[in-house]
Enzyme design. Structure first.
Site, short mmCIF file in Angstrom:
data_model
loop_
_atom_site.label_atom_id
_atom_site.label_comp_id
_atom_site.label_asym_id
_atom_site.label_seq_id
_atom_site.Cartn_x
_atom_site.Cartn_y
_atom_site.Cartn_z
CE LYS A 34 -3.01 -5.53 6.49
NZ LYS A 34 -2.68 -4.40 5.61
N GLY A 66 0.30 -1.24 6.65
CA GLY A 66 -0.75 -0.25 6.87
C GLY A 66 -2.08 -0.91 7.16
CD GLU A 72 -1.97 -6.52 2.95
OE1 GLU A 72 -1.54 -5.53 2.35
OE2 GLU A 72 -3.12 -6.58 3.42
N GLY A 104 0.83 -1.21 0.00
CA GLY A 104 0.00 0.00 0.00
C GLY A 104 0.85 1.25 0.00
C1 5RP Z 1 -3.36 -3.46 1.08
C2 5RP Z 1 -3.64 -3.05 2.48
C3 5RP Z 1 -3.13 -1.71 2.90
O1 5RP Z 1 -2.36 -1.86 4.04
C4 5RP Z 1 -4.27 -0.80 3.19
O2 5RP Z 1 -5.13 -0.78 2.05
C5 5RP Z 1 -3.81 0.62 3.51
O3 5RP Z 1 -3.26 1.19 2.37
P1 5RP Z 1 -2.72 2.68 2.33
O4 5RP Z 1 -1.49 2.71 3.18
O5 5RP Z 1 -2.45 2.92 0.87
O6 5RP Z 1 -3.81 3.58 2.87
O7 5RP Z 1 -4.24 -3.72 3.26
O8 5RP Z 1 -3.98 -4.66 0.76
#
Ligand code: 5RP
Length: 223
Positions: A98, A86, A107, A33
């Site tokens: 997530k 994240g 993840e 992300g």
């Molecule tokens: C990806 C995720 C990311 O951690 C989540 O979407 C947060 O992304 P960002 O840091 O771009 O806000 O789970 O699958």
């Protein structure tokens, strides 16, 4: 501060955390992300201290490699000291939604192996009750209609994420309209639906540490 400046500040704090807590030569897990991307750019500066990194997506593996960080296959490592990633939402008990980037399954696998899960996000991700952000569910393609009907029975409105094929060759259903009062039960319940690979609730294994970027600095919360 802009949201990117907040992400940058928490990425820097996470890099400091890794430098202080991960023994030299140990393996780091790296999430996916935009916030994780800032973190990857930061750890380029400490790559010589790392035994290597396990990536939670093809995109993360490519970014790590572009910085000269050694990327390892998960099956070739016995342990991951710290996993940094994240979140789309995180509640007061460190449960998360997530999968906004569609990498939820890998993840969750890397998080399961890691000793410590460090969640990095800006204050907009901190919520009382999760569900405003649509809950991603990775499904085997032939089961998507069936799984949609089953998710509908749980009170949500699933929508197929258009144009998305995961790194595992599957589809994502984003479930809108949930108010997640019991994330642990809902995570287990959705996982029981045949055809579901993973859902984006990280409650059974939540974060151990939250580094939260605010306008006044980065807060550290420990479970
Ligand atoms: C990806 C995720 C990311 O951690 C989540 O979407 C947060 O992304 P960002 O840091 O771009 O806000 O789970 O699958």
């Amino acid at each position: 501060m802009t949201q990117d400046e907040l992400k940058q500040s928490v990425a820097r704090a996470a890099c400091d955390y890794v430098r202080d807590h991960l023994p030299a030569g140990a393996i780091l897990g790296v999430g996916t992300g935009s916030t994780a991307n800032f973190f990857i750019d930061e750890i380029a500066g400490i790559k010589d201290r790392l035994g290597g990194a396990v990536a939670s997506s093809e995109a993360t593996a490519a970014r790590l490699a572009s910085h000269g960080v050694r990327v390892l296959d998960l099956n070739s490592v016995d342990a991951i000291g710290i996993y940094v990633d994240g979140a789309d939402e995180i509640d007061g008990r460190m449960a998360m939604v997530k999968g906004g980037g569609g990498a939820l399954t890998r993840e969750k696998i890397v998080a399961a192996v890691a000793d410590t899960f460090v969640c990095i996000c800006d204050a907009s991700k901190r919520v009382q009750t999760m569900g405003k952000f649509p809950l991603p569910v990775e499904v085997i393609p032939m089961a998507s209609a069936y799984v949609s009907r089953e998710l509908g029975k749980l009170g949500g409105t699933p929508r197929l994420r258009e144009g998305m094929v995961t790194d595992n060759g599957n589809l994502i259903l984003d479930v809108h309209g949930l108010s997640i009062s019991d994330p642990v039960s809902l995570e287990a319940q959705i996982n029981q639906i045949v055809g579901v690979v993973t859902n984006g609730l990280f409650a059974l294994r939540g974060a151990d540490v939250l580094l939260l970027a605010t306008a006044n600095g980065v807060e550290t919360h420990v479970r």
